[in-house]
Design a protein around this motif. Structure first.
Motif, PDB file in Angstrom:
ATOM      1  N   THR A 179      -5.181  13.308  -4.583  1.00 45.04           N
ATOM      2  CA  THR A 179      -4.250  13.489  -5.695  1.00 45.04           C
ATOM      3  C   THR A 179      -4.887  13.054  -7.008  1.00 45.04           C
ATOM      4  N   ASP A 191      -0.001   7.075   7.727  1.00 43.97           N
ATOM      5  CA  ASP A 191      -0.402   6.082   6.735  1.00 43.97           C
ATOM      6  C   ASP A 191      -1.793   6.394   6.182  1.00 43.97           C
ATOM      7  N   TRP A 192      -2.749   6.638   7.061  1.00 41.13           N
ATOM      8  CA  TRP A 192      -4.115   6.940   6.619  1.00 41.13           C
ATOM      9  C   TRP A 192      -4.185   8.297   5.926  1.00 41.13           C
ATOM     10  N   LEU A 197      -1.813   9.638   4.235  1.00 41.70           N
ATOM     11  CA  LEU A 197      -1.212   9.461   2.906  1.00 41.70           C
ATOM     12  C   LEU A 197      -2.217   8.824   1.953  1.00 41.70           C
ATOM     13  N   ALA A 198      -3.011   7.880   2.435  1.00 42.03           N
ATOM     14  CA  ALA A 198      -4.048   7.271   1.596  1.00 42.03           C
ATOM     15  C   ALA A 198      -5.078   8.327   1.177  1.00 42.03           C
ATOM     16  N   GLN A 251      -0.829  15.775   2.143  1.00 45.41           N
ATOM     17  CA  GLN A 251       0.472  15.147   1.859  1.00 45.41           C
ATOM     18  C   GLN A 251       1.510  15.566   2.894  1.00 45.41           C
ATOM     19  N   TRP A 297       0.530   4.063  -2.852  1.00 49.96           N
ATOM     20  CA  TRP A 297       0.226   5.476  -2.614  1.00 49.96           C
ATOM     21  C   TRP A 297       1.346   6.361  -3.150  1.00 49.96           C
ATOM     22  N   TRP A 329       0.822  -1.215   0.000  1.00 45.02           N
ATOM     23  CA  TRP A 329       0.000   0.000   0.000  1.00 45.02           C
ATOM     24  C   TRP A 329       0.845   1.250   0.000  1.00 45.02           C
ATOM     25  N   VAL A 355       1.108   6.534  -6.959  1.00 44.42           N
ATOM     26  CA  VAL A 355      -0.014   7.387  -7.368  1.00 44.42           C
ATOM     27  C   VAL A 355       0.369   8.856  -7.239  1.00 44.42           C
ATOM     28  N   ILE A 356       0.945   9.214  -6.109  1.00 43.31           N
ATOM     29  CA  ILE A 356       1.277  10.618  -5.851  1.00 43.31           C
ATOM     30  C   ILE A 356       2.362  11.103  -6.802  1.00 43.31           C
ATOM     31  N   ALA A 416      -3.530  10.506  -1.420  1.00 43.74           N
ATOM     32  CA  ALA A 416      -3.458   9.841  -2.735  1.00 43.74           C
ATOM     33  C   ALA A 416      -4.806   9.910  -3.445  1.00 43.74           C
TER      34      ALA A 416
END
Length: 158
Positions: free
Chosen positions: A124, A114-115, A117-118, A83, A43, A39, A46-47, A121
């Motif tokens: 994003t 972590d969350w 960042l999700a 971010q 992420w 994951w 994707v970013i 993403a």
């Protein structure tokens, strides 16, 4: 800082547009080895992928004289804030001598990062689609104009 204290406008104009993109990419590359999960890699991809694509889109739109159509929107600012919060938490959690279980406001710092960042993403992708939607008519028109130039060239040479 470059906007507030302009020392070298030429180099600032060249370096500033991608500075935040480079900073985010470097931070994600530093975090990856500390938390090598699928994951986290997804992420990060994707970013970084969106940042590269939007930078290219902005350059293309600038060549078309349509840069204003892909200006930064509020969603982009929210995405950047998410971010930065995520990266601060994740960089903190990979620092030496920091236990993964380190708690902030009742939550482990790593999980907050972590969350977040999700969420960043997802924002994003959403903001990248907004940029593409705003630019699409100009891109299609440029494609039509290029085909017409090609057709005219063939007719003139044939």
């Amino acid at each position: 800082m470059a906007r507030r204290y302009p020392r070298d406008p030429a180099s600032g104009a060249f370096l500033a547009p991608g500075a935040d993109t480079r900073m985010v990419a470097v931070a994600l590359f530093l975090i990856g080895p500390g938390h090598p999960t699928p994951w986290m890699a997804f992420w990060a991809a994707v970013i970084v992928g969106r940042e590269i694509a939007v930078s290219a889109l902005r350059e293309w739109m600038a060549e078309l004289g349509q840069r204003a159509k892909v200006r930064v929107a509020m969603l982009g600012k929210v995405k950047t804030t998410a971010q930065m919060v995520a990266l601060l938490c994740l960089l903190y959690s990979v620092a030496p001598n920091v236990p993964v279980e380190d708690i902030w406001m009742g939550w482990p710092v790593f999980h907050i990062g972590d969350w977040t960042l999700a969420i960043a993403a997802v924002l994003t992708l959403w903001s990248g689609l907004q940029y593409l939607h705003a630019a699409w008519p100009s891109l299609r028109e440029d494609e039509r104009a290029a085909r017409e130039r090609s057709r005219q060239k063939k007719l003139g040479n044939g």
